[in-house]
Design a protein around this motif. Sequence first.
Motif, short mmCIF file in Angstrom:
data_model
loop_
_atom_site.label_atom_id
_atom_site.label_comp_id
_atom_site.label_asym_id
_atom_site.label_seq_id
_atom_site.Cartn_x
_atom_site.Cartn_y
_atom_site.Cartn_z
N VAL A 1 39.86 35.19 36.55
CA VAL A 1 39.66 36.01 38.21
C VAL A 1 41.68 36.03 38.54
O VAL A 1 41.34 36.26 39.06
CB VAL A 1 39.06 34.94 38.34
N HIS B 1 44.09 38.54 40.24
CA HIS B 1 44.23 39.34 40.37
C HIS B 1 46.04 39.00 41.64
O HIS B 1 46.51 39.81 42.19
CB HIS B 1 43.69 38.10 41.53
N LEU C 1 38.93 42.34 44.28
CA LEU C 1 39.56 41.08 43.81
C LEU C 1 40.50 40.95 44.49
O LEU C 1 41.38 39.90 44.52
CB LEU C 1 40.26 41.44 42.63
N ARG D 1 32.11 35.74 40.74
CA ARG D 1 32.58 37.36 41.03
C ARG D 1 31.59 38.17 39.71
O ARG D 1 31.41 37.91 39.31
CB ARG D 1 34.00 37.57 40.25
N LEU E 1 34.93 43.62 38.06
CA LEU E 1 35.97 42.43 38.77
C LEU E 1 36.78 43.78 39.96
O LEU E 1 36.84 43.12 41.14
CB LEU E 1 37.34 42.36 37.81
N LEU E 2 36.75 45.00 39.57
CA LEU E 2 37.08 45.47 40.60
C LEU E 2 36.44 46.53 41.33
O LEU E 2 35.05 47.11 41.05
CB LEU E 2 38.47 47.20 39.81
N ASP F 1 39.53 48.46 45.01
CA ASP F 1 40.59 47.91 43.86
C ASP F 1 41.16 49.66 43.76
O ASP F 1 42.38 49.33 42.92
CB ASP F 1 40.40 47.27 43.76
#
Length: 168
Positions: free
Chosen positions: A115, A119, A136, A145, A149-150, A154
């Motif tokens: 993670v 970032h 993110l 999270r 993730l995005l 993002d």
Amino acid sequence: EYSHIQGTRWNKNVITYSIGRYTRDLPRSTVDSLVESAFSVWARASSLTFVRSHTRNADIMVEFVTYEHGDLYPFDGPGGTLAHAFGPGLGAGGDTHFDDDEHWTAGETGFNLFVVAAHEFGHALGLKHSRNPDSLMYPTYRSSRPANLLSREDVANINALYSKEYLW
Ligand SMILES: CC(C)C[C@H](CS(C)(=N)=N)C(=O)N[C@H]1Cc2cn(c3ccccc23)CCCCCCNC1=O
Ligand SMILES: [Ca+2]
Ligand SMILES: [Zn+2]
Ligand SMILES: [Zn+2]
């Protein structure tokens, strides 16, 4: 994060990275695969390809370091700042440093390397922070999270820099 020394974006679609000093918190093979997975998060949402190199002249140098480590941004021991990355550019451009005074893990305890790396690589590609906690690129670490993730933001931001449509 260090906008004063970075360009806005890489002017190529194939970006090389190499891993220098490792952490003792995880096996090297685990660090290798978490770093590769963090790059692939951005590769899937853009026209970028990331190729691992074993030389020191890769675009993005990834290292685990502590306190003073040769740039103007010494780390601060356990907690506080977890990592930093320079924006796109030659030399230190793109370089990504992880504070090895953190406890790096592949799971939910300590700080999850995948993670944090995702970032940081956002910064290494030219992204700034987002005020949206679901992004993110939010400025503080969040352990739980979402699966994807995005955030939409993002994806839009990375596409604004490196469009997904195929370059003829
Ligand atoms: C988003 C990250 C992956 C990367 C960023 C660094 S960067 C340059 N890449 N944007 C980061 O490390 N943010 C700090 C921000 C931060 C939170 N606090 C701090 C206390 C002191 C100093 C910094 C912090 C409050 C206490 C919690 C400390 C542990 C978690 N630290 C953070 O979330
Ligand atoms: Ca720290
Ligand atoms: Zn550094
Ligand atoms: Zn950040």
